[in-house]
Design an enzyme around this catalytic site. Structure first.
Site, PDB file in Angstrom:
ATOM      1  N   ALA A  13       0.861  -1.188   0.000  1.00  0.00           N
ATOM      2  CA  ALA A  13       0.000   0.000   0.000  1.00  0.00           C
ATOM      3  C   ALA A  13       0.890   1.229   0.000  1.00  0.00           C
ATOM      4  CB  ALA A  13      -0.908   0.005   1.224  1.00  0.00           C
ATOM      5  N   SER A 195       5.997   5.901  -1.244  1.00  0.00           N
ATOM      6  CA  SER A 195       7.225   5.299  -1.787  1.00  0.00           C
ATOM      7  C   SER A 195       8.157   4.779  -0.698  1.00  0.00           C
ATOM      8  CB  SER A 195       7.966   6.299  -2.691  1.00  0.00           C
ATOM      9  OG  SER A 195       7.135   6.706  -3.763  1.00  0.00           O
ATOM     10  N   ARG A 196       7.582   4.410   0.418  1.00  0.00           N
ATOM     11  CA  ARG A 196       8.338   3.862   1.549  1.00  0.00           C
ATOM     12  C   ARG A 196       9.311   4.861   2.182  1.00  0.00           C
ATOM     13  NH1 ARG A 196       4.670   0.896   1.187  1.00  0.00           N
ATOM     14  NH2 ARG A 196       4.692  -1.390   1.186  1.00  0.00           N
ATOM     15  N   LEU A 197       9.135   6.146   1.894  1.00  0.00           N
ATOM     16  CA  LEU A 197       9.983   7.170   2.523  1.00  0.00           C
ATOM     17  C   LEU A 197       9.288   7.658   3.792  1.00  0.00           C
ATOM     18  CD1 LEU A 197      11.154   9.101  -0.656  1.00  0.00           C
ATOM     19  CD2 LEU A 197      12.460   7.479   0.747  1.00  0.00           C
ATOM     20  N   HIS A 198       9.147   6.730   4.743  1.00  0.00           N
ATOM     21  CA  HIS A 198       8.369   6.986   5.946  1.00  0.00           C
ATOM     22  C   HIS A 198       9.054   7.995   6.862  1.00  0.00           C
ATOM     23  CE1 HIS A 198       6.326   3.494   4.462  1.00  0.00           C
ATOM     24  NE2 HIS A 198       7.331   2.676   4.749  1.00  0.00           N
TER      25      HIS A 198
END
Length: 217
Positions: A13, A195-198
């Site tokens: 997600a 984009s998983r750049l949490h």
């Protein structure tokens, strides 16, 4: 049923709900946790107090399970269990633990780690006797984490306790049951981003104060 590896690999997600920066968080991690916990309750997250509890044996063999948070304050995060359970034995022999809250509806998680202490008996008794009577009986009846031959013996023990305490709503506190409090040394607040750049903000105990750090995703 076989799960296609490619299907599994493609489960993901993209998180876009919120952002998190050091300028947005409270300098006190307990107040920040309170804010996020309230957000989870307001959002209708099912059992927002459900948390993963990770413990380990003295030689470092880990185990984890879901338990329910039953209190938090400046001393730490408290839950209750049978002292003879696997988690109880591990915390008594290696008094360190980690907690994880995961609130997917808000695309958030909180990680906590620190030392573990037992809660005072009076506090445990007050909580125990506030539970539904069935839960009190269940605690008395179950030798938690022990191997049992079948369910019938457990149900017989419940029936016996129901008869024994038919005329009272509050059972005595078992001497094998009580609370543990995780005293945090580190707390991390994680907000999912695209984009998983949490976003990850970590609090580390430094004497009597807390040091804030931003972590790479």
């Amino acid at each position: 049923m076989n799960i296609d590896p490619e299907t599994l690999a493609n489960l993901r997600a993209d998180y876009r709900l919120e952002t998190l920066d050091s300028t947005q968080v409270n300098p006190d991690p307990l107040k920040q946790f309170t804010r996020w916990f309230d957000d989870a309750m307001q959002a209708g997250v099912p059992e927002p107090n459900a948390m993963t509890l990770a413990t380990a044996t003295p030689d470092g063999f880990p185990s984890a399970r879901i338990v329910l948070l039953k209190g938090f304050d400046e001393l730490g995060f408290t839950f209750y269990t049978n002292f003879g359970s696997q988690k109880g034995q591990e915390m008594d022999s290696n008094p360190r633990a980690a907690l994880v809250f995961c609130w997917l509806q808000l695309q958030r998680q909180v990680r906590i780690s620190g030392a573990v202490i037992r809660t005072p008996q009076a506090v445990a008794e007050r909580y125990f006797q506030s539970r539904p009577k069935g839960s009190q009986i269940g605690a008395w009846a179950s030798p938690q984490s022990s191997v049992i031959p079948d369910r019938s013996g457990l149900e017989a023990r419940v029936a016996s306790l129901q008869e024994q305490y038919a005329n009272q709503e509050q059972l005595p506190l078992p001497d094998f049951w009580g609370g543990y409090t995780v005293q945090p040394q580190v707390l991390e607040f994680w907000q999912g981003r695209s984009s998983r750049l949490h976003d990850r903000i970590r609090y580390r105990k430094a004497g009597e104060s807390w040091q804030l750090e931003r972590l790479a995703p």
